[in-house]
Design a protein around this motif. Structure first.
Motif, PDB file in Angstrom:
ATOM      1  N   LYS A  30       1.719 121.081  21.767  1.00 19.47           N
ATOM      2  CA  LYS A  30       2.662 120.885  20.663  1.00 19.47           C
ATOM      3  C   LYS A  30       4.092 121.176  21.103  1.00 19.47           C
ATOM      4  N   VAL A  31       4.276 122.193  21.917  1.00 16.53           N
ATOM      5  CA  VAL A  31       5.620 122.521  22.409  1.00 16.53           C
ATOM      6  C   VAL A  31       6.146 121.389  23.289  1.00 16.53           C
ATOM      7  N   LEU A  32       5.298 120.886  24.190  1.00 14.59           N
ATOM      8  CA  LEU A  32       5.724 119.800  25.082  1.00 14.59           C
ATOM      9  C   LEU A  32       6.035 118.515  24.324  1.00 14.59           C
ATOM     10  N   LEU A  33       5.314 118.284  23.241  1.00 11.91           N
ATOM     11  CA  LEU A  33       5.490 117.046  22.482  1.00 11.91           C
ATOM     12  C   LEU A  33       6.524 117.166  21.367  1.00 11.91           C
ATOM     13  N   ASN A  34       7.182 118.289  21.261  1.00  4.85           N
ATOM     14  CA  ASN A  34       8.168 118.525  20.223  1.00  4.85           C
ATOM     15  C   ASN A  34       9.322 117.527  20.344  1.00  4.85           C
ATOM     16  N   ASP A  35       9.765 117.018  19.197  1.00  4.33           N
ATOM     17  CA  ASP A  35      10.874 116.038  19.167  1.00  4.33           C
ATOM     18  C   ASP A  35      12.166 116.582  19.758  1.00  4.33           C
ATOM     19  N   SER A  36      12.345 117.889  19.708  1.00  2.00           N
ATOM     20  CA  SER A  36      13.618 118.453  20.153  1.00  2.00           C
ATOM     21  C   SER A  36      13.714 118.604  21.674  1.00  2.00           C
ATOM     22  N   ASN A  37      12.644 118.312  22.404  1.00  2.00           N
ATOM     23  CA  ASN A  37      12.696 118.389  23.866  1.00  2.00           C
ATOM     24  C   ASN A  37      13.595 117.304  24.435  1.00  2.00           C
ATOM     25  N   ASP A  38      14.359 117.674  25.444  1.00  5.35           N
ATOM     26  CA  ASP A  38      15.264 116.730  26.097  1.00  5.35           C
ATOM     27  C   ASP A  38      14.662 116.330  27.445  1.00  5.35           C
ATOM     28  N   PHE A  39      14.158 115.110  27.521  1.00  7.60           N
ATOM     29  CA  PHE A  39      13.496 114.635  28.741  1.00  7.60           C
ATOM     30  C   PHE A  39      14.443 113.867  29.661  1.00  7.60           C
TER      31      PHE A  39
END
Length: 66
Positions: free
Chosen positions: A34-43
């Motif tokens: 869930k943390v990795l797939l969070n919308d707020s992550n900047d890839f």
């Protein structure tokens, strides 16, 4: 397409939480997902790194398979 896949995986995580009570191991893994797939992550800073040898090997393989 990548964003859609992440969204689908996030929805799957939510459904798994509701259906399966889990244990400390599975709950920990689910939380990490869930943390990795969070919308707020900047890839934007992520880049795949492939060695020159691997790139050459793939290129040569693709030429020989034609």
């Amino acid at each position: 397409m990548f964003i859609t896949i992440c969204s689908d995986l996030r929805n799957l995580c939510q459904k798994l939480e509701k259906v399966h009570p889990g244990d400390s191991v599975t709950n920990g893994l689910l939380e990490k997902c869930k943390v990795l797939l969070n919308d707020s992550n900047d890839f934007t800073a992520l880049r795949a790194t492939v060695s020159f040898d691997t790139t050459t090997e793939v290129h040569l393989y693709s030429q020989n398979s034609d």
